[in-house]
Design a protein around this motif. Structure first.
Motif, PDB file in Angstrom:
ATOM      1  N   PHE A  22       0.836  -1.192   0.000  1.00 25.24           N
ATOM      2  CA  PHE A  22       0.000   0.000   0.000  1.00 25.24           C
ATOM      3  C   PHE A  22       0.870   1.241   0.000  1.00 25.24           C
ATOM      4  O   PHE A  22       2.058   1.201   0.339  1.00 25.24           O
ATOM      5  N   GLY A  23       0.252   2.344  -0.396  1.00 22.93           N
ATOM      6  CA  GLY A  23       0.962   3.607  -0.394  1.00 22.93           C
ATOM      7  C   GLY A  23      -0.013   4.766  -0.425  1.00 22.93           C
ATOM      8  O   GLY A  23      -1.194   4.598  -0.730  1.00 22.93           O
ATOM      9  N   ILE A  24       0.479   5.935  -0.096  1.00 30.36           N
ATOM     10  CA  ILE A  24      -0.304   7.168  -0.180  1.00 30.36           C
ATOM     11  C   ILE A  24       0.301   8.008  -1.295  1.00 30.36           C
ATOM     12  O   ILE A  24       1.507   8.283  -1.305  1.00 30.36           O
ATOM     13  N   GLY A  29       1.375  11.283  -9.022  1.00 27.01           N
ATOM     14  CA  GLY A  29       1.931   9.942  -9.006  1.00 27.01           C
ATOM     15  C   GLY A  29       3.127   9.788  -8.080  1.00 27.01           C
ATOM     16  O   GLY A  29       3.827   8.770  -8.120  1.00 27.01           O
ATOM     17  N   ASP A  30       3.366  10.791  -7.230  1.00 30.77           N
ATOM     18  CA  ASP A  30       4.452  10.677  -6.240  1.00 30.77           C
ATOM     19  C   ASP A  30       3.928   9.916  -5.024  1.00 30.77           C
ATOM     20  O   ASP A  30       2.861  10.247  -4.489  1.00 30.77           O
ATOM     21  N   ILE A  31       4.675   8.916  -4.601  1.00 31.39           N
ATOM     22  CA  ILE A  31       4.271   8.091  -3.457  1.00 31.39           C
ATOM     23  C   ILE A  31       4.918   8.655  -2.194  1.00 31.39           C
ATOM     24  O   ILE A  31       6.137   8.713  -2.078  1.00 31.39           O
ATOM     25  N   HIS A  32       4.075   9.061  -1.263  1.00 30.73           N
ATOM     26  CA  HIS A  32       4.565   9.719  -0.041  1.00 30.73           C
ATOM     27  C   HIS A  32       4.799   8.730   1.103  1.00 30.73           C
ATOM     28  O   HIS A  32       5.436   9.085   2.090  1.00 30.73           O
ATOM     29  N   TYR A  33       4.259   7.542   0.967  1.00 30.94           N
ATOM     30  CA  TYR A  33       4.413   6.542   2.041  1.00 30.94           C
ATOM     31  C   TYR A  33       4.189   5.169   1.434  1.00 30.94           C
ATOM     32  O   TYR A  33       3.324   4.993   0.599  1.00 30.94           O
TER      33      TYR A  33
END
Length: 324
Positions: A22-24, A29-33
């Motif tokens: 999973f991701g935020i 489209g930048d994944i912050h987590y």
């Protein structure tokens, strides 16, 4: 507090048979987590969702709180976009029809959307990857199996029941190799997947039993698509023939798909793509050879531009931006 659209974030979850990642993600489209949990730990889906919530809740707090989250997108095997349910997925621990989107929505308090993993990949490519700006394309996922996401006129093709686009299960060799799960004979998946590459290697080793091969240095149980690739790079003739044969089958299948929907591009994604030119060159050759002249040299055949480690998260999160 009302958060501007430009600052809104989406949660993307990809449920695999072994792990769930999973991701935020923001709308660029930048994944912050990023994070992951095991899919197989819990026999009850409610317990799985509880663990998922406990894993993601700190991330939500870290990015500013619930007000920044627009929704949750989920990619899963046998995921039905229309109903939000996972229907009879053979490689997940929960049997029958699982109303996953509503269960997640109830637990997290955000709108949730669900689709199958290949359709999620198609949405991800359209928003962030090689298909950005395209309205007609097909994504083919080449992993343990062969999945597909079809986009026509800017929309994913779901069919009347939500399960359209199972191109990996179309028959390409009538009466051919028997599928290990469906029992169908000669489907694309039995040849053009990582599993298919392994089976082809074993068949060719048996066929050329007196021919030397680096592959013979490995126990049968250890021969997989990665070993075949490593041996092919070393110049092993049998390993290279595996890719020639796989590319021929895949290329013929892609020609059929082109003549069905006349896409601008076919985008290949998944572990098998790491073979690069070994798989791409014969695939392109046989696709073009089997197309009618009106389709030849019109369709781009390219690898995905998304990082494999991020693509599942991006594809799932992209569903959120379609939520009303």
């Amino acid at each position: 507090m009302s958060v501007p659209v430009s600052q809104q974030l989406a949660i993307g979850i990809d449920i695999g048979g072994t792990n769930s990642v999973f991701g935020i993600v923001d709308n660029r489209g930048d994944i912050h987590y990023r994070g992951a949990i095991s899919t197989k730990t819990h026999a009850k889906v409610e317990d799985y969702i509880e663990e998922l919530y406990q894993a993601i809740a700190p991330a939500i707090a870290e990015v500013g709180g619930k007000e920044y989250i627009k929704g949750i997108g989920v990619g899963a095997p046998n995921g039905n976009y229309y109903t939000g349910s996972i229907d009879y997925a053979p490689n997940l621990p929960w049997r029958g029809i699982i109303p996953l989107a509503s269960l997640i929505q109830d637990k997290f308090g955000f709108p949730a959307a669900l689709t199958n993993d290949a359709n999620a990949a198609a949405v991800g490519e359209m928003m962030y990857g090689a298909a950005k700006g395209m309205k007609h394309f097909i994504v083919i996922t080449l992993g343990t199996g062969v999945g597909s996401g079809i986009v026509i006129n800017g929309q994913v093709v779901y069919g009347h029941d939500g399960f359209a686009g199972e191109l990996g299960h179309t028959i390409i060799v009538p009466g051919g190799r028997k599928h290990w799960s469906t029992g169908a004979e000669g489907s694309v998946e039995t040849y053009a997947s990582a599993t298919g590459v392994r089976l082809t290697a074993l068949e060719l080793l048996n066929k050329y039993e007196h021919q030397d091969s680096v592959l013979r240095n490995f126990p049968v149980a250890e021969i997989d698509s990665r070993v075949v690739y490593d041996c092919a790079v070393q110049g092993d003739a049998i390993a290279n023939e595996v890719y020639q044969f796989t590319g021929e089958i895949l290329g013929k299948a892609l020609a059929n798909f082109v003549m069905f929907s006349s896409p601008e591009a076919i985008i290949l994604f998944g572990g098998l793509c790491k073979a690069g030119k070994l798989i791409m060159d014969p695939t392109r050759k046989h696709m073009e050879e089997n197309l009618l002249p009106i389709f030849q040299n019109k369709v781009k055949l390219v690898f995905s531009e998304l990082k494999e480690s991020d693509a599942a998260i991006l594809g799932a999160s992209a569903l959120v931006w379609e939520l009303k």
